[in-house]
Design a protein around this motif. Sequence first.
Motif, mmCIF file in Angstrom:
data_model
loop_
_atom_site.group_PDB
_atom_site.id
_atom_site.type_symbol
_atom_site.label_atom_id
_atom_site.label_comp_id
_atom_site.label_asym_id
_atom_site.label_seq_id
_atom_site.Cartn_x
_atom_site.Cartn_y
_atom_site.Cartn_z
ATOM 1 N N ALA A 1 4.555 54.898 -50.214
ATOM 2 C CA ALA A 1 3.176 54.600 -50.605
ATOM 3 C C ALA A 1 2.886 53.144 -50.262
ATOM 4 C CB ALA A 1 2.970 54.862 -52.093
ATOM 5 N N TYR A 2 1.649 52.727 -50.542
ATOM 6 C CA TYR A 2 1.248 51.338 -50.267
ATOM 7 C C TYR A 2 0.647 50.747 -51.531
ATOM 8 C CZ TYR A 2 -0.863 47.262 -48.078
ATOM 9 O OH TYR A 2 -1.189 45.974 -47.749
ATOM 10 N N PRO A 3 0.981 49.504 -51.879
ATOM 11 C CA PRO A 3 0.377 48.871 -53.059
ATOM 12 C C PRO A 3 -1.119 48.631 -52.812
ATOM 13 C CG PRO A 3 2.341 47.682 -52.302
ATOM 14 C CD PRO A 3 1.953 48.619 -51.207
ATOM 15 N N SER A 4 -1.951 49.353 -53.509
ATOM 16 C CA SER A 4 -3.385 49.343 -53.184
ATOM 17 C C SER A 4 -4.066 48.019 -53.473
ATOM 18 C CB SER A 4 -4.110 50.466 -53.938
ATOM 19 O OG SER A 4 -3.825 50.428 -55.316
ATOM 20 N N PHE A 5 -3.475 47.179 -54.335
ATOM 21 C CA PHE A 5 -4.098 45.885 -54.627
ATOM 22 C C PHE A 5 -3.859 44.867 -53.515
ATOM 23 C CE2 PHE A 5 -3.615 46.460 -59.538
ATOM 24 C CZ PHE A 5 -4.390 47.604 -59.458
ATOM 25 N N LEU A 6 -2.758 45.034 -52.778
ATOM 26 C CA LEU A 6 -2.360 44.042 -51.787
ATOM 27 C C LEU A 6 -3.379 43.980 -50.641
ATOM 28 C CD1 LEU A 6 -0.222 41.996 -50.897
ATOM 29 C CD2 LEU A 6 0.989 43.873 -49.754
ATOM 30 N N GLY A 7 -4.068 42.844 -50.564
ATOM 31 C CA GLY A 7 -5.089 42.674 -49.541
ATOM 32 C C GLY A 7 -6.457 43.208 -49.914
ATOM 33 N N TYR A 8 -6.579 43.834 -51.092
ATOM 34 C CA TYR A 8 -7.867 44.401 -51.495
ATOM 35 C C TYR A 8 -8.867 43.270 -51.746
ATOM 36 C CZ TYR A 8 -11.220 47.371 -53.981
ATOM 37 O OH TYR A 8 -12.350 48.049 -54.367
ATOM 38 N N SER B 1 0.671 42.529 -55.028
ATOM 39 C CA SER B 1 0.717 43.984 -55.184
ATOM 40 C C SER B 1 0.363 44.456 -56.588
ATOM 41 C CB SER B 1 2.112 44.500 -54.808
ATOM 42 O OG SER B 1 2.378 44.249 -53.448
ATOM 43 N N ILE B 2 0.461 43.574 -57.578
ATOM 44 C CA ILE B 2 0.041 43.879 -58.945
ATOM 45 C C ILE B 2 -0.761 42.698 -59.476
ATOM 46 C CG2 ILE B 2 1.981 45.421 -59.484
ATOM 47 C CD1 ILE B 2 3.297 43.068 -60.984
ATOM 48 N N CYS B 3 -1.470 42.934 -60.561
ATOM 49 C CA CYS B 3 -2.114 41.848 -61.304
ATOM 50 C C CYS B 3 -1.278 41.582 -62.560
ATOM 51 C CB CYS B 3 -3.536 42.223 -61.705
ATOM 52 S SG CYS B 3 -4.626 42.615 -60.332
ATOM 53 N N THR B 4 -1.019 40.309 -62.837
ATOM 54 C CA THR B 4 -0.258 39.933 -64.029
ATOM 55 C C THR B 4 -1.090 38.943 -64.837
ATOM 56 O OG1 THR B 4 0.860 38.232 -62.707
ATOM 57 C CG2 THR B 4 2.012 40.327 -62.991
ATOM 58 N N SER B 5 -1.548 39.364 -66.000
ATOM 59 C CA SER B 5 -2.481 38.569 -66.809
ATOM 60 C C SER B 5 -1.847 38.296 -68.170
ATOM 61 C CB SER B 5 -3.803 39.317 -66.960
ATOM 62 O OG SER B 5 -4.302 39.696 -65.681
ATOM 63 N N ILE B 6 -1.671 37.029 -68.501
ATOM 64 C CA ILE B 6 -0.894 36.635 -69.677
ATOM 65 C C ILE B 6 -1.789 36.028 -70.752
ATOM 66 C CG2 ILE B 6 0.984 35.159 -70.485
ATOM 67 C CD1 ILE B 6 2.228 35.334 -67.729
ATOM 68 N N ASN B 7 -1.625 36.519 -71.982
ATOM 69 C CA ASN B 7 -2.299 35.989 -73.172
ATOM 70 C C ASN B 7 -3.818 36.011 -73.043
ATOM 71 O OD1 ASN B 7 0.221 35.634 -74.382
ATOM 72 N ND2 ASN B 7 0.446 33.586 -73.540
ATOM 73 N N GLU B 8 -4.458 34.864 -72.797
ATOM 74 C CA GLU B 8 -5.927 34.822 -72.730
ATOM 75 C C GLU B 8 -6.481 35.341 -71.404
ATOM 76 O OE1 GLU B 8 -4.692 31.225 -70.528
ATOM 77 O OE2 GLU B 8 -3.979 32.238 -72.342
ATOM 78 N N GLN B 9 -5.592 35.609 -70.442
ATOM 79 C CA GLN B 9 -6.034 36.191 -69.177
ATOM 80 C C GLN B 9 -6.318 37.674 -69.385
ATOM 81 O OE1 GLN B 9 -2.851 35.222 -66.475
ATOM 82 N NE2 GLN B 9 -3.482 33.096 -66.271
ATOM 83 N N VAL B 10 -7.504 38.095 -69.003
ATOM 84 C CA VAL B 10 -7.939 39.470 -69.250
ATOM 85 C C VAL B 10 -7.425 40.395 -68.151
ATOM 86 C CG1 VAL B 10 -9.934 40.969 -69.641
ATOM 87 C CG2 VAL B 10 -9.999 38.578 -70.407
ATOM 88 N N VAL B 11 -7.779 40.081 -66.901
ATOM 89 C CA VAL B 11 -7.386 40.877 -65.741
ATOM 90 C C VAL B 11 -7.320 39.988 -64.500
ATOM 91 C CG1 VAL B 11 -8.208 43.169 -66.471
ATOM 92 C CG2 VAL B 11 -9.795 41.553 -65.406
ATOM 93 N N HIS B 12 -6.736 40.560 -63.446
ATOM 94 C CA HIS B 12 -6.732 39.979 -62.094
ATOM 95 C C HIS B 12 -5.922 38.706 -61.971
ATOM 96 C CE1 HIS B 12 -10.885 42.141 -61.576
ATOM 97 N NE2 HIS B 12 -9.867 42.993 -61.667
ATOM 98 N N GLY B 13 -4.982 38.474 -62.899
ATOM 99 C CA GLY B 13 -4.086 37.339 -62.761
ATOM 100 C C GLY B 13 -3.203 37.488 -61.527
ATOM 101 N N ASP C 1 -9.382 29.999 -59.214
ATOM 102 C CA ASP C 1 -8.694 30.719 -58.134
ATOM 103 C C ASP C 1 -9.537 31.854 -57.566
ATOM 104 O OD1 ASP C 1 -8.472 32.815 -59.996
ATOM 105 O OD2 ASP C 1 -6.335 32.511 -60.345
ATOM 106 N N GLY C 2 -10.692 32.118 -58.206
ATOM 107 C CA GLY C 2 -11.591 33.150 -57.718
ATOM 108 C C GLY C 2 -11.200 34.568 -58.095
ATOM 109 N N TRP C 3 -10.154 34.730 -58.888
ATOM 110 C CA TRP C 3 -9.676 36.056 -59.291
ATOM 111 C C TRP C 3 -9.473 36.187 -60.804
ATOM 112 C CZ3 TRP C 3 -9.830 40.306 -56.542
ATOM 113 C CH2 TRP C 3 -9.833 40.224 -55.146
ATOM 114 N N THR C 4 -8.708 35.278 -61.373
ATOM 115 C CA THR C 4 -8.269 35.448 -62.756
ATOM 116 C C THR C 4 -9.434 35.349 -63.732
ATOM 117 O OG1 THR C 4 -6.173 34.412 -62.130
ATOM 118 C CG2 THR C 4 -6.617 34.690 -64.489
ATOM 119 N N ILE C 5 -9.582 36.401 -64.552
ATOM 120 C CA ILE C 5 -10.607 36.441 -65.593
ATOM 121 C C ILE C 5 -9.943 36.123 -66.927
ATOM 122 C CG2 ILE C 5 -12.346 37.846 -66.741
ATOM 123 C CD1 ILE C 5 -12.993 37.350 -63.813
ATOM 124 N N VAL C 6 -10.520 35.182 -67.674
ATOM 125 C CA VAL C 6 -9.970 34.792 -68.973
ATOM 126 C C VAL C 6 -11.053 34.934 -70.045
ATOM 127 C CG1 VAL C 6 -8.331 33.177 -67.927
ATOM 128 C CG2 VAL C 6 -10.561 32.353 -68.684
#
Length: 248
Positions: free
Chosen positions: A53-60, A66-78, A217-222
């Motif tokens: 398979a292919y990691p769908s986030f990579l290059g999206y 390939s994954i999003c990692t969001s810690i504590n106050e980070q909501v998504v897209h870390g 960074d244009g991605w991480t939502i907090v």
Amino acid sequence: MISIKSQYEVELMRKANQIVKDALNLIEDNIKEGMTTAALDKLAHDYIVKCDAYPSFLGYNGFPASICTSINEQVVHGIPSDKRVIKEGDIVSVDCGSIYKGYNGDAARTFMIGKVSEEKAKLVEVTKQSFFEGVKILKEGVRLGDLGNTIQSYAESFGYGVVRSLVGHGIGRDMHEDPEVPNYGRAGHGMRLRKNMTIAIEPMINIGTYDVRMLDDGWTIVTADGSPSAHYENTVLIKEDGVEILSL
């Protein structure tokens, strides 16, 4: 445009989501204090590729991992980084996707690292349960507003904020398809779900305000107030009398 899946398409989505489920289980088995989020990304990437398979986030839209990692106050897209080290007491939301023979799987979990505060532990549990409260009412003909209202009502009964500016989505050949699937809404409103629709339901719940902002960074939502946030997601298939959770 709403996509109704054939049985052949559903089978491919089952496989794509099984890969995502197993990748997240692999992360759960290995995540620990002292690891970097980049190490988690490599773990998931290598497993997904091994499954043809292919990691769908990579290059999206330019996303670099390939994954999003969001810690504590980070909501998504870390964004995973070799500079971000996971610490005791963190909650780490991991969003993962795969493409298998042209079809997408998508799911997310929030992991608790070591001994976390009671406040964070409760948030993680309520966020997960809000997904299942929503799923309880689902079947062909249910309105999206009823789903969103069920999730919202449950989460808000604990005083939490339900993120408004980010929502779930249809999924299939594309990772994001119609319809949008909000985690809030008015009962009795919205489109009716149809048999063999596939949607990703993903409550994003904050201890404080539901307002969020994006980092430079244009991605991480907090969270706007810096409070912890949790995320729980599965891809589900709408059936005549209920749902099948493809990524569980």
